[in-house]
Design a protein around this motif. Structure first.
Motif, short mmCIF file in Angstrom:
data_model
loop_
_atom_site.label_atom_id
_atom_site.label_comp_id
_atom_site.label_asym_id
_atom_site.label_seq_id
_atom_site.Cartn_x
_atom_site.Cartn_y
_atom_site.Cartn_z
N ALA A 1 0.85 -1.18 0.00
CA ALA A 1 0.00 0.00 0.00
C ALA A 1 0.89 1.24 0.00
O ALA A 1 2.00 1.24 0.50
CB ALA A 1 -0.90 0.01 1.23
N SER A 2 0.36 2.33 -0.56
CA SER A 2 1.14 3.57 -0.57
C SER A 2 1.25 4.11 0.85
O SER A 2 0.44 3.80 1.73
CB SER A 2 0.43 4.61 -1.44
N ASP A 3 2.26 4.94 1.09
CA ASP A 3 2.43 5.53 2.41
C ASP A 3 1.21 6.34 2.80
O ASP A 3 0.79 6.36 3.95
CB ASP A 3 3.68 6.42 2.44
N THR A 4 0.62 7.03 1.83
CA THR A 4 -0.58 7.83 2.10
C THR A 4 -1.73 6.96 2.54
O THR A 4 -2.43 7.26 3.51
CB THR A 4 -0.99 8.61 0.84
N ALA A 5 -1.94 5.83 1.86
CA ALA A 5 -3.03 4.92 2.21
C ALA A 5 -2.82 4.34 3.59
O ALA A 5 -3.75 4.25 4.39
CB ALA A 5 -3.14 3.80 1.17
N ARG A 6 -1.58 3.95 3.89
CA ARG A 6 -1.30 3.39 5.21
C ARG A 6 -1.58 4.40 6.31
O ARG A 6 -2.14 4.08 7.34
CB ARG A 6 0.16 2.92 5.27
N THR A 7 -1.21 5.67 6.06
CA THR A 7 -1.45 6.72 7.04
C THR A 7 -2.93 6.93 7.25
O THR A 7 -3.41 7.05 8.37
CB THR A 7 -0.78 8.04 6.60
N ASP A 8 -3.70 6.97 6.17
CA ASP A 8 -5.14 7.17 6.27
C ASP A 8 -5.79 6.04 7.05
O ASP A 8 -6.64 6.26 7.91
CB ASP A 8 -5.77 7.26 4.87
N TRP A 9 -5.42 4.79 6.76
CA TRP A 9 -6.01 3.65 7.44
C TRP A 9 -5.70 3.75 8.94
O TRP A 9 -6.57 3.57 9.77
CB TRP A 9 -5.42 2.35 6.90
N SER A 10 -4.45 4.06 9.26
CA SER A 10 -4.06 4.15 10.65
C SER A 10 -4.82 5.26 11.36
O SER A 10 -5.28 5.10 12.48
CB SER A 10 -2.55 4.41 10.75
N SER A 11 -5.00 6.38 10.69
CA SER A 11 -5.66 7.53 11.29
C SER A 11 -7.10 7.24 11.65
O SER A 11 -7.53 7.45 12.79
CB SER A 11 -5.57 8.73 10.35
N PHE A 12 -7.88 6.72 10.71
CA PHE A 12 -9.28 6.53 11.04
C PHE A 12 -9.50 5.30 11.91
O PHE A 12 -10.48 5.22 12.67
CB PHE A 12 -10.19 6.54 9.80
N LYS B 1 -7.44 4.45 14.43
CA LYS B 1 -7.18 4.95 15.77
C LYS B 1 -8.33 5.82 16.25
O LYS B 1 -8.69 5.78 17.43
CB LYS B 1 -5.86 5.72 15.79
N GLY B 2 -8.90 6.61 15.34
CA GLY B 2 -10.05 7.42 15.71
C GLY B 2 -11.22 6.58 16.15
O GLY B 2 -11.95 6.93 17.09
N TYR B 3 -11.38 5.44 15.51
CA TYR B 3 -12.45 4.51 15.89
C TYR B 3 -12.21 4.00 17.32
O TYR B 3 -13.12 3.99 18.16
CB TYR B 3 -12.49 3.34 14.90
N PHE B 4 -11.00 3.58 17.62
CA PHE B 4 -10.69 3.06 18.95
C PHE B 4 -10.91 4.10 20.04
O PHE B 4 -11.42 3.80 21.12
CB PHE B 4 -9.24 2.58 19.03
N LEU B 5 -10.52 5.34 19.77
CA LEU B 5 -10.55 6.37 20.80
C LEU B 5 -11.93 6.98 21.00
O LEU B 5 -12.20 7.58 22.05
CB LEU B 5 -9.55 7.48 20.45
N ASN B 6 -12.82 6.83 20.03
CA ASN B 6 -14.09 7.54 20.08
C ASN B 6 -15.33 6.66 20.02
O ASN B 6 -16.45 7.16 20.11
CB ASN B 6 -14.17 8.56 18.93
#
Length: 304
Positions: free
Chosen positions: A185-196, A198-203
């Motif tokens: 996966a592209s670095d951008t895609a990996r970052t996006d997946w990680s971001s949302f 983590k947002g799911y876990f925290l919220n």
């Protein structure tokens, strides 16, 4: 010592075809007393006379000490009452009074969400399944619900790129999350997946626990340890689900139980308290019923 030895041997070795005898002792297992899931409810109170009598027992019995330092003891179970018969096979999980109906009668795909705010808002409890790409997330979901195409399986890691909700028995959710560590996966895609993710876990207030899948057929992976440590730092309840425990390597490498032991030795470096763990195989069905029982007691306690 009989309880200790019987539990350790049964949980780690007897469910695998082993070419050599099990080790005489296991020193890697950690302390378990994890708080369950987002709930503010108090544990069931003991009767005063019982509590008083137990408080006078000094020192703590070997049985209770073993239960408190090695096993995941759920609400409603006194460590003094733990026996090997109520420990789920292939795990460190004690079966308690909150365990109830655990079999899956029906499951339906509800929706895929690209943002946490788009996830279902019906307040049903849910369990998120997370793991390294190609760890067997979809295969585990299919094995749990006993349907071949509920979750999309693919030989191409990274197929799941959204938050996917599956409604079980019209009462709770299995949530399939994007796999992490997909090298193509592209670095951008990996970052996006990680971001949302983590947002799911925290919220996500309806999240009961994360099932963190670990491939037992390979040595411990740094990316899995990093993920576990992030969840721990953020107080996200989790259960380690070791997958592919049926795979054996005849000529090289270690057996799954040895890889599990190595993984937990590394976890001990950063954890004072360790989540529950269980061994599974989507091929043989190992651990399926036991995992569902574990989910039922977490879910029922969360619902109180």
């Amino acid at each position: 010592m009989l309880l200790r030895n019987r539990l350790l041997f049964r949980n780690l070795t007897s469910f695998l075809p082993s070419p050599s005898p099990p080790p005489k002792s296991v020193s890697f297992i950690l302390s378990f007393n994890k708080r369950i899931a987002h709930s503010t409810h108090k544990l069931p109170e003991s009767k005063p006379q019982v509590a008083a009598s137990r408080a006078t027992k000094q020192p703590m019995s070997e049985r209770a000490r073993f239960a408190k330092t090695v096993l995941f003891v759920p609400p409603g179970v006194d460590p003094e009452d733990v026996t090997d018969e109520i420990v789920l096979p292939g795990s460190n999980i004690v079966l308690g009074p909150y365990a109830g109906h655990s079999q899956i009668k029906e499951v339906e795909f509800v929706k895929s969400s690209g943002r946490v705010k788009d996830c279902p808002k019906d307040n049903r409890p849910e369990f998120a399944i997370l793991g390294r790409s190609n760890v067997g997330k979809s295969s585990l979901i299919n094995a749990l619900v006993r349907k071949k195409e509920v979750a999309l399986t693919s030989k191409k890691p990274g197929k799941t790129q959204l938050i996917n909700h599956f409604l079980v028995n019209k009462s709770w959710y299995i949530v399939d999350l994007p796999g992490y560590g997909f090298a193509k996966a592209s670095d951008t895609a990996r970052t996006d997946w990680s971001s949302f993710t983590k947002g799911y876990f925290l919220n996500r207030e309806t999240l009961v626990a994360v099932l963190l899948l670990i491939d037992a057929s390979v040595p411990p992976q740094k990316i899995d340890l990093d993920c576990a440590n992030w969840l721990g730092r953020n107080n996200i309840p989790m259960t380690f689900v070791f997958t592919k425990c049926d795979k054996m390597k005849a000529s090289k490498g270690k057996r799954p139980d040895e890889n599990i032991r190595d993984f937990q030795e590394l976890i001990r470096e950063n954890y004072k308290q360790h989540p529950p763990w269980i061994m599974t195989s989507s091929v043989t069905g190992l651990g399926r019923d036991e995992l569902l029982l574990h989910l039922s007691q977490l879910r029922n306690y969360w619902d109180q």
